[in-house]
Structure formats: structure tokens, C-alpha cells
Design an enzyme around this catalytic site. Structure first.
Site, PDB file in Angstrom:
ATOM      1  N   GLY A  73      -3.178  -7.135   2.126  1.00 20.78           N
ATOM      2  CA  GLY A  73      -3.561  -7.548   0.777  1.00 20.78           C
ATOM      3  C   GLY A  73      -2.452  -7.236  -0.215  1.00 20.78           C
ATOM      4  CB  SER A  74      -0.136  -4.373  -0.551  1.00 26.95           C
ATOM      5  OG  SER A  74      -1.157  -3.425  -0.763  1.00 26.95           O
ATOM      6  CB  SER A 107      -7.184  -6.590   1.238  1.00 28.36           C
ATOM      7  OG  SER A 107      -6.876  -5.610   2.225  1.00 28.36           O
ATOM      8  CG  ASN A 147       8.644 -11.597   9.098  1.00 26.85           C
ATOM      9  OD1 ASN A 147       7.545 -12.150   8.996  1.00 26.85           O
ATOM     10  ND2 ASN A 147       9.186 -11.328  10.262  1.00 26.85           N
ATOM     11  CG  HIS A 179     -10.351  -4.547   1.750  1.00 26.87           C
ATOM     12  ND1 HIS A 179      -9.500  -3.562   2.176  1.00 26.87           N
ATOM     13  CD2 HIS A 179     -10.151  -4.667   0.421  1.00 26.87           C
ATOM     14  CE1 HIS A 179      -8.791  -3.122   1.149  1.00 26.87           C
ATOM     15  NE2 HIS A 179      -9.169  -3.777   0.073  1.00 26.87           N
ATOM     16  CG  ASP A 197     -10.794  -3.878  -3.705  1.00 27.47           C
ATOM     17  OD1 ASP A 197     -10.326  -3.910  -2.559  1.00 27.47           O
ATOM     18  OD2 ASP A 197     -10.336  -3.160  -4.612  1.00 27.47           O
TER      19      ASP A 197
END
Lengths: 437, 242
Positions: free
Chosen positions: A87-88, A216, A289, A221, A195
């Protein structure tokens, strides 16, 4: 059935047997078995898919990734779902996408301002800083834990080009006002939906309002692929740019192991490269990547089948906790859904009132000692974190509520792995705590 | 562009138009992904095994509208070893593998005025669009300029007739290089498709979007002339493959 298919089926039967032996129907022993704030929830289908993908031994994104992306796009009713490794990473890709030279004058440039909040997870804000943009922090409401709409309005300056906000722990931010500001000031909007998968606002899924949104799939999650995430967009130009940033910044969009799917591999001109330079090695962005493996995607496909049930279970658990904890409303501030929303809660947020007569740590220590996991609202106040002390930023008014969250707020779980016995046990422990003080 | 998806398909029907042009009508054996008029697909003759690389394939325009996606149609001419294999080896009932959708030679959803220029089997992406325009009762102003070597190469005549009857703003001119016989079309001309002729009739105008599909040499020369005549590059869309 081919010999290969027969062998696979035999293996799947064994996987199912192992699932039943090792994971199914695990007993809850009150006080001994921890009640996690979040966790993976799965059955034999996730394990079979995982093994199936591993037996293909294609390893990188393959047939399951194709299916997962297509089904996610269908779920959201958008053109594109772009799988990434977290998710980041999805947040970083989403924001980087808006810096692309392919967007000409619409692109975000260093020094442009992006409105966000400090009460959240760092990877909503980090991409703003990593792209040499200026985060502008507004305070949040206690209860909804989302940006105060009036302050978002107040934060807009001639340099403001984007709004990047999370639907805090499942609770949608005020999309009526935000969309209105986005249109009025011609801003970009990224929804950090990491979230809030399954939450709706005015009956429409969050993640479908912004130019881009993110998900995420970390085990905490709404659904999981282990590590994993996704960028969602209904704009095909943004999707192509996002894929480029994900795939090393290359211009070519061939899937792993594929060549010349555009039919123009050796007949284009880019930059000052010679005409016909292999498109597979033409780079139009400074990229990363962040690709996912097919094993992760295979788990995601099985999880997606359960998503609606997961959302319902989260809502049910939330409602049960709310119903019982509201009697402590004189000492606890309970979470409240944003008007016109139907949150798929990530967790159950609680803020200790300032005159409660006990501290957050008094309550969380008691709960933890009794096997009930608690977590703070991530960073508390992000700009007080060591890594963020000296960043270039603008703060709109004082972040008083954000500081209150830092000091007084925590959450407990509502994830589908929590059953009625666990909810009852947790509530019993809350009662015990309040009986003792 | 959404993620292209690999699906098996059964050859339902093969239509042979000339000694070297055929169409395949294929039934997807899995859910057909969403595509847009003008997009293309990859077709592989050999079996695809997800444990290994996608087999050798070639690209073909999807010659049907997404509104009619119960079957997928392509048209091809024999141009090399692969298309020769397709022509000679594939029979009705065979399974092939498709990978789709690809490409940005797609048609606008807005009310742009369109000049479609097709050479030979380059008509195929426009077939997808014309079917789509019929199904959506499009009001777009559409000029189709279609050139073929000889009469047998005119394909989808019925559809073109239907467009003339139903689409109020559809205009069509057919150029036949080697022969001329009577057709139900109002505007049938002898000779090759000429960009000068096209621009004389659809003179450069900021409103027009020009779409060119056909042999690479035709695309290249037409585009060059159009650019020299002051048509903006962003108003010229080409369906260009190697």
C-alpha cells in the site's frame, strides 16, 4: 484430466487437509489467546491458490495477477487496477504519477503544495516529501479522525495543486466538500483507501472519487496478499503512467516475459535515442520496481471472493463494540461515521476524554495484560516524529486535535477473525477496568 | 489501458473473402475482457501454458464492436509464415489463445467529427467502430474513405450499406484500384485512394480527427502530407504496427 492436472488435484487435497489440521477451528481461550487488532483471515482456498501459483513456477506477475487486476477493476467499476508490492508503494506510485512530464502543465512540480493530515500513517505523507512537494497539514476532527473540511478550504493557496488524504481507518473523509474544492480549484485528488476497502460515501465506494486511489493488502488490512497493494484509477492515461513508474519507469507496457505487445517495438523514436531503439528499454520516468508476484496475486483472488463478507463482519463487530461501550461515553470518545458514509471499519478507535480520570496507557496496559491487543493511531502527530521534524511544510492553524490523538487515542480490532466470544470477552474486560477505577 | 487478459477461444466460423484474406469468428471460452472500438488483440495458435512464456503470436484489430462481444472477430491477410499457418492450419472448432485488449487507436466518446481512412484490411478497426456507432445510434459526423485493390477485397459490404441507411451523418467513398462494377454504394470510384482527394473533400479543419489504418507505407505518406498541410499531429491517429 491430464497427468499434470491429476497431480495438482492430489496436492490440493493434501493442502486442504493441512489447512484443516493446522488452521481451522482454533480454540479461543479467554485471557490466553490474544485478541489481535488485525490479522489474516483465510481458508483452504487461499492456500490452494498459493500452491497452484507456485506450481506454475512463473513466479512474477502472471495469470493470477491478470485475474486479480481485472476483478479489482470490476469491483470498483473503473478502467484500471495496478497491482504493486504494498500500500505504501501504491501511495508513492500514485503521487509520482502526477509528476509525470506526460501530463505537461498539469503535472505536479517541486515546490507545489499538497494538502494532507498529520494524524495518520507516514506513507501517506512520505511520497509528498520524496517528490520534493510541500505537505500542508490541517487538523482533524475527533470522532471521525478526518480532516476538518473548513481547514482544507482555508489551506488552499495559489501553490496548492493536490489533496492527498486517507479515509482514516475506514471512515470516509467529507467527499462532498473535498470534491467541490477539487473541482473549484482544479486540484488533483488521491484517496489513500488503504484502510477503507469496501467503505462507501453516498452509496459509492471510496477509492472511486479521486483521480487515483490506493489499497493495501498487508495482513492487517481488509484483505491480504501478504505484502501487496494496488493503485486504482478510471483514467487510462494516469494508469499507463502509474504502470511505468511501477515497472522501472519504462515506456513499454509489456507484461513480464512478453515482447512487442504494442507491435511497435522497433519503430518508434524517443528522446535522443536512435529511431527504432528497442522500446522494451526506453524509460520515460525515473521509476521503481514495485511489481507483485503471482503467488501473492493468487491469494488475493481467493480473498476477493470473501471481501463482502469481510466488510459485513467488520461492521457487525464494530456495532457490537459500539453498542456496549457507549455507556462509557462520559469518559471515552467513541468513533463516529462521517455523515452520508457507510464505513468498512479497519478498527474501533477510542479517545480518552481529558477529564476521564485515567490515561490512555492505564487502559491500554490493562487491555494488553488481558490479551487484548491495542494500537495507537499510527504516528499520532506525524510532524513530531524524528524523521519529519525538519521537513519543508506548512501547517494550517495549530494541530490541537492531532496532538490530542497522539496522547489519548488508541484502537482495538474488529477484523473478521474476531468472533462473538472474543467481543464478549473484550467487553467484559472494559467493564472490569471501569469497575476498578 | 486495463490489464490485458489471456483467454482461450474456439473458432466458431471461418469466412474466406479472397484467395488470401479470411476472417475468424471466435467464441471466448472465458470471460471476455472489456475492450474499446479500435483496439487490437494478440492471437496465438499454439497452446499457452501459464508456466511458460506466451507463445508466438501476431496482432490483429478486433473487427467487432464491444457491444457485440459474444464473439470476437478478426480479419487477416496472408503476409508471412504465421498468417500462412493461420490460413492453412486453423479450422472451425480449433482452439486458439487470445490476449486483449491493446492499443490506443480508439474512437472518441465525444461528438468529434471523424475522417476514417482505410486501405485494404485496414478497414477492420473501423468495422468495430461502425458497429459501435450503429448500436449507440451515434450522431458523430463520420467520413469513411476506403480503398481496395480489386472488388473481391471489399469486405463487410452489408455493414457499410447499413451504416449508410441508418447513420444520418455517415458519408462513405470507396476506391477500387483495378476494376469497377456496380455496387449499392453511391460513391464508388476507380483508382487508388488519394490523400489529396481526401483533403480536398475533408479540408483541414480543427474539428476533424483523422484516423488512418492500412499498409505502413500508406500510413506514413498520408500522415506526412497531412502534417505538411497544417493538420495538427494530435488530430491524426494512426494504426501502426511493425
Amino acid at each position: 484430466m491430464s497427468e499434470e492436472e491429476k497431480i495438482r488435484q492430489e496436492i490440493f487435497q493434501l493442502v486442504k487437509k493441512l489447512y484443516e489440521l493446522k488452521f481451522k477451528n482454533r480454540d479461543f481461550i479467554p485471557g490466553k489467546t490474544p485478541i489481535r487488532y488485525a490479522g489474516r483471515y483465510f481458508d483452504e482456498n487461499e492456500m490452494i491458490n498459493l500452491v497452484d501459483a507456485s506450481l506454475d513456477f512463473w513466479l512474477t506477475a502472471g495469470r493470477y495477477a491478470e485475474e486479480f487486476e481485472s476483478r479489482l477493476a470490476e469491483y470498483f467499476g473503473v478502467s484500471d487496477a495496478i497491482l504493486v508490492n504494498s500500500g505504501s508503494s501504491a501511495n508513492l506510485i500514485a503521487l509520482s504519477t502526477l509528476t509525470s512530464p506526460k501530463l505537461s502543465e498539469r503535472r505536479l512540480k517541486p515546490g507545489d503544495e499538497v494538502i494532507t493530515v498529520a494524524a495518520g500513517f507516514p506513507s501517506t505523507v512520505a511520497p509528498i516529501i520524496q517528490n520534493n512537494l510541500i505537505p500542508v497539514f490541517v487538523d482533524v476532527n475527533i470522532g471521525t479522525y478526518n480532516a476538518i473540511p473548513g481547514q482544507i478550504k482555508e489551506a488552499i493557496s495559489p501553490k496548492t495543486r493536490a489533496i492527498f488524504l486517507a479515509h482514516t481507518l475506514g471512515n470516509p473523509f467529507d467527499l462532498d466538500i473535498v470534491i467541490d474544492l477539487v473541482k473549484k480549484h482544479n486540484l488533483w485528488l488521491i484517496e489513500d483507501n488503504c484502510d477503507a476497502l469496501g467503505s462507501t460515501y453516498r452509496g459509492k465506494l471510496t477509492g472511486t472519487f479521486g483521480h487515483l486511489s490506493t489499497i493495501s493488502f498487508y495482513p492487517a488490512h481488509h484483505m491480504t496478499t501478504g505484502e501487496g497493494g494496488c493503485v486504482i484509477t478510471n483514467d487510462e492515461e494516469l494508469a499507463r503512467i502509474a504502470r511505468s513508474f511501477r515497472d522501472w519507469g519504462r515506456d513499454c507496457y509489456c507484461a513480464p516475459g512478453e515482447n512487442n505487445t504494442c507491435g511497435k517495438r522497433f519503430s518508434q523514436k524517443f528522446g535522443t535515442l536512435p529511431y527504432g531503439y528497442d522500446h522494451k528499454y526506453v524509460y520515460s520516468h525515473i521509476g521503481y520496481n514495485f511489481k507483485i508476484t503471482d503467488m501473492q496475486a493468487a491469494i488475493g483472488v481467493a480473498q476477493l471472493d470473501k471481501l463482502n463478507w469481510f466488510d459485513q463482519k467488520r461492521k457487525n463487530n464494530f456495532d457490537k463494540l459500539y453498542e456496549c461501550l457507549k455507556s462509557f461515553g462520559d469518559r471515552l470518545i467513541l468513533p463516529e461515521a462521517t455523515p452520508n458514509s457507510n464505513p468498512s471499519w479497519f478498527c474501533f478507535l477510542i479517545t480518552i476524554r481529558e477529564n476521564a480520570g485515567f490515561s490512555r496507557n492505564d487502559l491500554t496496559s490493562f487491555l494488553e495484560q488481558n490479551g487484548i491487543e491495542t494500537r495507537n493511531l499510527f504516528c499520532g502527530n506525524l510532524i513530531r516524529q524524528p524523521a519529519f521534524l525538519n521537513i519543508k511544510k506548512r501547517v494550517v492553524r495549530e494541530l490541537k486535535n492531532t496532538d490530542l490523538i497522539m496522547n489519548n487515542t488508541f484502537f482495538i480490532g474488529v477484523y473478521p477473525g474476531i468472533d462473538n466470544y472474543q467481543i464478549e470477552y473484550a467487553l467484559k474486560k472494559f467493564n472490569e477496568f471501569f469497575d476498578r477505577i | 489501458m486495463p490489464t490485458p487478459v489471456k483467454i482461450p477461444a474456439k473458432i466458431e466460423k471461418i469466412v474466406q473473402y479472397t484467395r488470401d484474406v479470411k476472417s475468424f469468428i471466435m467464441k471466448p471460452l472465458k470471460t471476455c475482457p472489456v475492450f474499446k472500438p479500435g483496439q487490437f488483440l494478440h492471437l496465438a495458435i499454439d497452446e499457452y501454458d501459464p508456466s511458460f512464456h506466451w507463445p508466438e503470436s501476431r496482432v490483429f484489430s478486433i473487427a467487432n464492436s464491444p457491444t457485440r462481444n459474444e464473439n470476437i472477430r478478426i480479419v487477416f491477410a496472408v503476409k508471412g509464415i504465421f498468417t500462412k499457418r493461420m490460413f492453412d492450419e486453423i479450422t472451425e472448432g480449433n482452439k486458439v489463445w487470445l490476449k486483449l485488449p491493446y492499443g490506443n487507436f480508439t474512437f472518441p466518446e465525444n461528438d468529434s467529427e471523424l475522417v476514417l481512412i482505410a486501405g485494404g484490411t485496414g478497414i477492420t478497426p473501423f468495422i468495430s467502430y461502425l458497429e459501435y456507432a450503429l448500436d449507440k445510434r451515434s450522431k458523430n459526423k463520420i467520413y469513411l474513405w476506403y480503398g481496395v485493390r480489386s472488388p473481391e477485397y471489399i469486405i463487410f459490404r452489408n455493414l457499410l450499406n447499413q451504416c449508410q441507411l441508418i447513420l444520418r451523418n455517415f458519408h462513405f467513398r470507396l476506391f477500387i484500384e483495378n476494376n469497377i462494377i456496380k455496387y449499392n454504394f453511391d460513391n464508388v470510384y476507380k483508382g487508388p485512394l488519394s490523400i489529396e482527394n481526401i483533403l480536398h473533400n475533408n479540408s483541414p479543419n480543427a474539428q476533424w480527427l483523422y484516423y488512418i489504418s492500412g499498409p505502413p507505407q500508406m500510413i506514413k505518406s498520408f500522415k506526412e502530407i497531412m502534417l505538411n498541410r497544417g493538420i495538427k499531429e494530435e488530430n491524426i491517429r494512426i494504426d501502426e504496427w511493425e
